[in-house]
Design a protein around this motif. Structure first.
Motif, PDB file in Angstrom:
ATOM      1  N   LYS A  90       0.852  -1.186   0.000  1.00  0.00           N
ATOM      2  CA  LYS A  90       0.000   0.000   0.000  1.00  0.00           C
ATOM      3  C   LYS A  90       0.885   1.233   0.000  1.00  0.00           C
ATOM      4  N   ASP A  91       0.579   2.124  -0.892  1.00  0.00           N
ATOM      5  CA  ASP A  91       1.311   3.388  -0.982  1.00  0.00           C
ATOM      6  C   ASP A  91       2.816   3.163  -1.109  1.00  0.00           C
ATOM      7  N   GLY A  92       3.197   2.162  -1.856  1.00  0.00           N
ATOM      8  CA  GLY A  92       4.605   1.893  -2.074  1.00  0.00           C
ATOM      9  C   GLY A  92       5.305   1.185  -0.932  1.00  0.00           C
TER      10      GLY A  92
END
Length: 166
Positions: free
Chosen positions: A18-20
Motif C-alpha cells: 500500500k502506498d509503495g
C-alpha cells in the motif's frame, strides 16, 4: 548442531502493498513434521488405492489413465466393504485437507480438522480402544487401519486370482 539449524522456517510472505510500502507476514508456528507426515500418509494411502484398483481391474491401463487421487477415490465410492471399515468418506476428507495444505503455505492441521478420521476410528474400534486425540497419533492410527484393511483385501484377491508376482 547449531540451534539455527534445528529451527525450520520459511521466508515471510507479502502481506500487502500500500502506498509503495510492503508489509510482511512471518510464517511461524508451523509444524513441518506433522505436515510431512500428513503428506506421506496421503501418499501411502494412494499407493494402496492404486494397488487395489489394479487388482480389481487388471485389464485396464492404469499407468496411462493418470487419475487424480480424487478420481481414484470416486471409482471406489461403491466399493463394497463392511460398514465399520468403510473409510471412503474419511479418505475424501484427507484429500480435501491435502488440497488446502498444497495451496496455503500457512495451513496448520488442528485436531478438529481430523474429526472424520477420528469418527472412522471410533467405528472401527467400537469402544474397545481409545481413539487418539493428538493429530499425529490420529493420522498414524488412521493410516494403520486403512492400509491394513486394503492390504488384507489386496492379499485375498491376489491369492484368489493367483496373480503372478511383478
Amino acid at each position: 548442531m547449531a540451534d539455527f539449524m534445528k529451527r525450520r522456517s520459511l521466508p515471510p510472505q507479502v502481506a500487502g502493498i500500500k502506498d509503495g510500502n510492503v508489509t510482511w507476514k512471518r510464517l511461524e508456528g508451523i509444524d513441518y513434521e506433522l505436515l510431512g507426515y500428513f503428506l506421506s500418509s496421503h501418499l501411502i494411502i494412494e499407493h494402496y488405492l492404486d494397488e487395489l484398483l489394479k487388482m480389481l481391474h487388471a485389464e485396464l491401463d492404469w499407468e496411462a489413465s493418470r487419475l487424480t487421487f480424487g478420481q481414484k477415490i470416486s471409482l471406489l465410492s461403491r466399493f463394497k466393504m463392511p460398514e465399520k471399515y468403510n473409510s471412503i468418506a474419511a479418505i475424501k476428507h484427507l484429500n480435501s485437507l491435502r488440497n488446502k495444505i498444497s495451496h496455503r503455505v500457512d495451513f496448520r492441521i488442528q485436531a478438529e480438522d481430523l474429526l472424520p478420521l477420528k469418527h472412522y476410528l471410533e467405528n472401527v474400534y467400537e469402544g474397545k480402544q481409545k481413539v487418539p486425540e493428538e493429530p499425529h497419533e490420529v493420522l498414524e492410527s488412521f493410516n494403520q487401519m486403512v492400509c491394513v484393511f486394503f492390504a488384507g483385501y489386496i492379499s485375498s484377491l491376489a491369492t484368489a486370482k493367483k496373480v503372478p508376482k511383478a
